[in-house]
Design a protein around this motif. Structure first.
Motif, PDB file in Angstrom:
ATOM      1  N   LYS A 281      32.803  42.508  37.714  1.00  0.00           N
ATOM      2  CA  LYS A 281      32.399  43.282  36.537  1.00  0.00           C
ATOM      3  C   LYS A 281      33.526  43.341  35.499  1.00  0.00           C
ATOM      4  O   LYS A 281      33.278  43.230  34.287  1.00  0.00           O
ATOM      5  CB  LYS A 281      32.026  44.700  36.966  1.00  0.00           C
ATOM      6  CG  LYS A 281      30.725  44.807  37.730  1.00  0.00           C
ATOM      7  CD  LYS A 281      30.455  46.262  38.090  1.00  0.00           C
ATOM      8  CE  LYS A 281      29.166  46.407  38.885  1.00  0.00           C
ATOM      9  NZ  LYS A 281      28.907  47.835  39.256  1.00  0.00           N
ATOM     10  N   LYS A 282      34.744  43.489  35.960  1.00  0.00           N
ATOM     11  CA  LYS A 282      35.879  43.649  35.048  1.00  0.00           C
ATOM     12  C   LYS A 282      36.150  42.380  34.256  1.00  0.00           C
ATOM     13  O   LYS A 282      36.407  42.435  33.032  1.00  0.00           O
ATOM     14  CB  LYS A 282      37.110  44.068  35.850  1.00  0.00           C
ATOM     15  CG  LYS A 282      38.357  44.273  34.999  1.00  0.00           C
ATOM     16  CD  LYS A 282      39.519  44.702  35.881  1.00  0.00           C
ATOM     17  CE  LYS A 282      40.789  44.881  35.051  1.00  0.00           C
ATOM     18  NZ  LYS A 282      41.942  45.291  35.900  1.00  0.00           N
ATOM     19  N   HIS A 283      36.114  41.219  34.908  1.00  0.00           N
ATOM     20  CA  HIS A 283      36.469  39.958  34.258  1.00  0.00           C
ATOM     21  C   HIS A 283      35.229  39.172  33.805  1.00  0.00           C
ATOM     22  O   HIS A 283      35.398  38.051  33.265  1.00  0.00           O
ATOM     23  CB  HIS A 283      37.297  39.095  35.210  1.00  0.00           C
ATOM     24  CG  HIS A 283      38.594  39.728  35.609  1.00  0.00           C
ATOM     25  ND1 HIS A 283      39.734  39.686  34.811  1.00  0.00           N
ATOM     26  CD2 HIS A 283      38.949  40.445  36.714  1.00  0.00           C
ATOM     27  CE1 HIS A 283      40.727  40.308  35.407  1.00  0.00           C
ATOM     28  NE2 HIS A 283      40.286  40.789  36.578  1.00  0.00           N
ATOM     29  N   GLY A 284      34.033  39.693  34.034  1.00  0.00           N
ATOM     30  CA  GLY A 284      32.826  38.975  33.617  1.00  0.00           C
ATOM     31  C   GLY A 284      32.622  37.676  34.358  1.00  0.00           C
ATOM     32  O   GLY A 284      32.165  36.686  33.775  1.00  0.00           O
ATOM     33  N   GLY A 285      32.957  37.667  35.639  1.00  0.00           N
ATOM     34  CA  GLY A 285      32.833  36.442  36.428  1.00  0.00           C
ATOM     35  C   GLY A 285      31.657  36.482  37.391  1.00  0.00           C
ATOM     36  O   GLY A 285      30.755  37.324  37.295  1.00  0.00           O
ATOM     37  N   ALA A 286      31.672  35.568  38.339  1.00  0.00           N
ATOM     38  CA  ALA A 286      30.618  35.443  39.351  1.00  0.00           C
ATOM     39  C   ALA A 286      31.233  35.567  40.734  1.00  0.00           C
ATOM     40  O   ALA A 286      32.458  35.527  40.901  1.00  0.00           O
ATOM     41  CB  ALA A 286      29.886  34.113  39.201  1.00  0.00           C
ATOM     42  N   ILE A 287      30.374  35.702  41.735  1.00  0.00           N
ATOM     43  CA  ILE A 287      30.805  35.836  43.127  1.00  0.00           C
ATOM     44  C   ILE A 287      30.219  34.677  43.924  1.00  0.00           C
ATOM     45  O   ILE A 287      29.013  34.397  43.844  1.00  0.00           O
ATOM     46  CB  ILE A 287      30.351  37.177  43.732  1.00  0.00           C
ATOM     47  CG1 ILE A 287      31.034  38.345  43.016  1.00  0.00           C
ATOM     48  CG2 ILE A 287      30.672  37.233  45.224  1.00  0.00           C
ATOM     49  CD1 ILE A 287      30.583  39.706  43.505  1.00  0.00           C
ATOM     50  N   CYS A 288      31.067  33.992  44.673  1.00  0.00           N
ATOM     51  CA  CYS A 288      30.634  32.913  45.566  1.00  0.00           C
ATOM     52  C   CYS A 288      30.654  33.453  46.994  1.00  0.00           C
ATOM     53  O   CYS A 288      31.725  33.790  47.520  1.00  0.00           O
ATOM     54  CB  CYS A 288      31.560  31.707  45.437  1.00  0.00           C
ATOM     55  SG  CYS A 288      31.061  30.292  46.445  1.00  0.00           S
ATOM     56  N   THR A 289      29.485  33.553  47.627  1.00  0.00           N
ATOM     57  CA  THR A 289      29.374  34.164  48.952  1.00  0.00           C
ATOM     58  C   THR A 289      28.179  33.585  49.690  1.00  0.00           C
ATOM     59  O   THR A 289      27.288  32.967  49.082  1.00  0.00           O
ATOM     60  CB  THR A 289      29.211  35.687  48.823  1.00  0.00           C
ATOM     61  OG1 THR A 289      29.149  36.266  50.122  1.00  0.00           O
ATOM     62  CG2 THR A 289      27.961  36.033  48.063  1.00  0.00           C
TER      63      THR A 289
END
Length: 344
Positions: free
Chosen positions: A127-135
């Motif tokens: 949320k802070k860096h506007g990124g995505a999560i790979c999981t």
């Protein structure tokens, strides 16, 4: 100002107009900043992220938080044997990703431990860096979708890229041309995959039922091999099966008509054998017993058989009557004694 100067100025204005038009029509270039993809512990333990990175499909920056590496270290030190092995494999994957030139890997120093939990830390960082999560964690995937965070799931990628048809499955396929060998025929699936059918060259131009045998994945694409399924033939009827079928069929029993005479039962027939006499009965049982032949004496004269006298049952013994009660008075006792003496 002469004519040549005017021509030069006009040409320069025309060139400037053309350059301005091209700049306005060309798409604007995006900034050089890449999206940050935060890698989960489950992806590092799984290890398939290395193959995806080698293929060049990851153009963004892979960010591995220090808290994720701390969790791998904790599992490698304190867990059981299986988890220790998998955690050490995850640490090897991190090192292998750092050494690859095809992907940009960054270690984010966010602390060795996450007090709120590694999953919650990944959500906050995304949320802070506007990124995505790979999981590949199912629960983390659901929570990130609820929070509106982009999720890159390796399991969903593998499910999308798997073969549509597996060996052993059957389908109808139209054969359009002959293969490289003289006995092969070629057909195509809906997505364009080539299917080579063995022993089917004479069925070109027809739609036949095939069964997939194996698949071949190459850099040029995927190819599948199949064979034509033969229609099931009914087993030939043998003499034993025919006799059994006739035996199982029950013959209908005709009901007797009104006024028709009922057939009389046939008597039993006796056979004499060297060892014993056997009685053979027909389907209908005899109504009465056959009369016995008269007995003959030595001269050949018939002798009336005397029926044995029936044993008479002995007459039941009469139980003695119950003795009368003795009289209570002395006069009655004396009279009873006198009667007893006279009877004797």
């Amino acid at each position: 100002m002469n004519i040549e100067s005017l021509v030069i100025v006009a040409v320069l204005l025309l060139i400037l107009a053309e350059v301005t038009y091209l700049v306005a029509k060309l798409p604007r270039q995006t900034s050089g900043k890449k999206r940050m993809i935060f890698v989960d512990t489950s992806v590092l333990i799984d290890g398939r992220i290395v193959s995806i990175a080698k293929s060049g499909f990851i153009g963004d920056t892979l960010v591995i938080p220090r808290s994720v590496i701390g969790e791998l270290q904790f599992l490698a030190d304190n867990a059981d044997h299986d988890k220790r092995t998998r955690a050490r494999h995850g640490l090897d994957v991190v090192k292998e990703l750092q050494e690859m030139a095809e992907v940009d890997v960054t270690i984010l120093q966010d602390g060795s431990k996450a007090k709120e939990g590694v999953d919650e830390r990944l959500l906050n960082l995304a949320k802070k860096h506007g990124g995505a999560i790979c999981t590949i964690d199912y629960n983390l995937n659901k929570v990130a979708a609820v929070e509106g965070i982009t999720v890159l799931n390796v399991n969903e990628l593998a499910q999308t890229l798997r073969m549509a048809y597996l060996p052993g499955e059957k389908m109808l396929l139209e054969l359009v041309q002959k293969g490289n060998d003289s006995h092969q025929a070629v057909g195509y699936l809906v997505d364009g995959t080539m299917v080579v059918v063995e022993q089917a060259s004479k069925y070109v131009g027809q739609t036949v039922e095939i069964e997939f045998i194996r698949s071949l994945q190459t850099a040029a694409g995927k190819m599948m091999f199949a064979r034509r399924t033969e229609p099931k033939k009914s087993a030939p009827k043998t003499l034993a099966s025919t006799l059994k079928a006739k035996k199982d069929v029950k013959q209908p029993v005709a009901s007797p008509k009104e006024g028709a005479a009922t057939p009389t039962p046939t008597p039993a027939v006796y056979h004499s054998d060297s060892r014993d006499q056997r009685r053979v009965q027909t389907k209908a049982k005899p109504v009465g017993r056959a009369p016995r032949a008269p007995r003959q004496n030595k001269d050949g004269q018939s002798v009336a058989q005397e029926k044995p006298a029936k044993a008479t049952k002995p007459a039941p013994k009469q139980q003695p009557r119950q003795q009368q009660r003795r009289p209570k008075t002395s006069a009655q006792r004396e009279a009873a004694l006198i009667d007893l003496v006279e009877k004797q």
